[in-house]
Design an enzyme around this catalytic site. Structure first.
Site, PDB file in Angstrom:
ATOM      1  N   LYS A 122     -11.990  -1.583   6.512  1.00 24.91           N
ATOM      2  CA  LYS A 122     -11.253  -2.575   7.311  1.00 24.91           C
ATOM      3  C   LYS A 122     -11.620  -2.695   8.770  1.00 24.91           C
ATOM      4  O   LYS A 122     -11.778  -3.808   9.319  1.00 24.91           O
ATOM      5  CB  LYS A 122      -9.621  -2.024   7.278  1.00 24.91           C
ATOM      6  N   ASP A 171      -1.549   6.733   6.260  1.00 27.13           N
ATOM      7  CA  ASP A 171      -2.876   5.814   5.699  1.00 27.13           C
ATOM      8  C   ASP A 171      -3.003   4.784   6.994  1.00 27.13           C
ATOM      9  O   ASP A 171      -2.057   4.108   7.472  1.00 27.13           O
ATOM     10  CB  ASP A 171      -2.251   4.953   4.622  1.00 27.13           C
ATOM     11  N   TRP A 199       0.975  -1.311  -0.175  1.00 30.48           N
ATOM     12  CA  TRP A 199      -0.170  -0.110  -0.048  1.00 30.48           C
ATOM     13  C   TRP A 199       0.844   1.194  -0.045  1.00 30.48           C
ATOM     14  O   TRP A 199       0.579   2.223  -0.642  1.00 30.48           O
ATOM     15  CB  TRP A 199      -0.939   0.088   1.125  1.00 30.48           C
TER      16      TRP A 199
HETATM   17  C1  LIG Z   1      -7.008  -1.911   1.983  1.00 31.00           C
HETATM   18  C2  LIG Z   1      -6.101  -0.968   1.986  1.00 31.00           C
HETATM   19  C3  LIG Z   1      -5.903   0.146   1.098  1.00 31.00           C
HETATM   20  C4  LIG Z   1      -6.795   0.331  -0.365  1.00 31.00           C
HETATM   21  O1  LIG Z   1      -7.971   0.507   0.075  1.00 31.00           O
HETATM   22  P1  LIG Z   1      -9.184   0.881  -0.919  1.00 31.00           P
HETATM   23  O2  LIG Z   1     -10.375   1.592   0.061  1.00 31.00           O
HETATM   24  O3  LIG Z   1      -9.572  -0.526  -1.480  1.00 31.00           O
HETATM   25  O4  LIG Z   1      -8.550   1.697  -1.925  1.00 31.00           O
HETATM   26  C5  LIG Z   1      -5.013   1.247   1.367  1.00 31.00           C
HETATM   27  N1  LIG Z   1      -4.202   0.968   2.405  1.00 31.00           N
HETATM   28  C6  LIG Z   1      -4.434   0.135   3.240  1.00 31.00           C
HETATM   29  C7  LIG Z   1      -3.499   0.140   4.338  1.00 31.00           C
HETATM   30  C8  LIG Z   1      -5.269  -0.963   3.267  1.00 31.00           C
HETATM   31  O5  LIG Z   1      -5.439  -1.803   4.144  1.00 31.00           O
END
Ligand SMILES: *Cc1c(COP(=O)(O)O)cnc(C)c1O
Length: 360
Positions: free
Chosen positions: A195, A171, A101
């Protein structure tokens, strides 16, 4: 009706109480005769839902007044572009590469300027967090970027990097609301909610006000400008109404559970059950450095791919879903987010013990 123990990395388990409440309100939300899915986003009723959601989130995270909370769409991945488009002034971003990511965010930023990879744990398949105490931060860096919890690899920053005064962007998709954090240490905190917080379709951005300006990269789409969204209270266009409503319910559930300090205790307890077992097991072992272990995503392997596959299959039959590891890593991964009850992990560990006795 029977529910499984869902160890999915995302979309993931949500609190049963929240799902039940939403079911009860499905046809008639608080006497208005319609579902939240059917109401205008300009209605008083929906304004109350989004206002309450923001208020509860601010309370939970203790968000300072000089930060805005935005409820957006496009997932976390859209932010990979939105961040440089809004924050690049010198067009320089420093990225710490701790997994896929972070790497994707870094690659996206390269479309807009100079994106430096200032540290990486790619040399050992992202099984650790690099030392971030004295990084070669670019003098012109507009920000330092991290992926705080690495969903795929199961690592987390237990200590934030020394950014040498630069703005920290994080993030937090897979550790959102899992424990208290000090918002003031960040310029931008964002995450897809699917998540640990709510249904797919909402991304929450918490951003310091001085970073919200009209001075964005030329060509930045109106919708991707934080200023557009902040000025409109996340209602520039139709927001993901139903998702925001469910997030709001999860915020209330978290408050009723005692807030983020209580959640941290709950999550640490579950993680300890699983890690203690992995550390003593003759068959299973964890895949990341102990000091960098995540309390949200726990990858493990037997060392034998066929046995891994058999474990995933037998676990599924026993009511433990989505334990297969990410397609790029293999093995297993148990995601044990806020809504995973302690019994779920206790039962998983008991199942693993049985499996080990049969196959060790
Ligand atoms: C799942 C995830 C993403 C991607 O998320 P989307 O909403 O599908 O774009 C980005 N960063 C992390 C840490 C993730 O777990």
């Amino acid at each position: 009706m029977s529910r499984v123990y869902n160890f999915s990395a995302g979309p993931a388990v949500l609190p049963e109480e929240v799902l039940k409440e939403a079911a009860e309100e499905m046809l008639d939300y608080q006497g208005c005769g319609m579902s939240v899915m059917e109401m205008s986003h300009r209605s008083k009723m929906f304004q109350q839902i989004i206002d309450d959601a923001e208020k509860d989130l601010r309370e939970l995270m203790n968000i300072p007044d000089n930060y805005k909370v935005l409820f957006l769409q496009g997932g976390a991945s859209q932010q990979f572009a939105a961040i440089p488009m809004n924050l690049f002034k010198n067009k320089v971003g420093d990225y710490i590469i701790t997994g896929q990511w972070a790497k994707k965010a870094w690659q996206e930023a390269k479309l807009f300027g100079k994106a430096n990879a200032i540290a990486s744990s790619a040399d050992k398949t992202f099984s650790y967090i690099p030392d971030c105490s004295d990084l070669p931060i670019d003098e012109d860096a507009d920000y330092v970027y991290i992926c705080q919890n690495n969903t795929i690899y199961g690592t987390v920053y237990h200590e934030l990097p020394n950014t040498k005064g630069k703005t920290l962007v994080a993030d937090v998709s897979s550790c959102f609301l899992s424990e208290p954090i000090d918002v003031a240490k960040y310029g931008v905190i964002y995450g897809g909610v699917q998540k640990n917080v709510g249904p797919a379709g909402v991304v929450i951005v918490i951003i310091r006000e001085d970073l919200i300006t009209d001075d964005v990269l030329p060509g930045t789409p109106t919708m991707l400008k934080y200023k557009t969204q902040a000025d409109a209270g996340s209602l520039y266009n139709t927001p993901p109404c139903y998702g925001i409503y469910i997030c709001g319910k999860v915020f209330k559930w978290l408050k009723a559970k005692g807030g983020l300090a209580a959640m941290k205790e709950h999550n640490e307890k579950k993680a300890k059950l699983l890690y203690d077992f992995l550390d003593s097991s003759k068959l299973f072992k964890g895949t990341v450095e102990k000091k960098d272990r995540s309390i949200m995503n726990v990858p493990f392997v037997t060392g034998d791919e066929e046995l891994d596959a058999l474990f995933v299959k037998e676990a599924k039959a026993a009511g433990f879903e989505n334990l297969k590891g990410h397609r790029t890593v293999g093995g297993m991964r148990a995601s044990i987010y806020n809504a995973m009850p302690v019994e779920g992990v206790e039962k998983l560990v008991a199942f693993m013990k049985d499996f080990e006795e049969k196959h060790a």
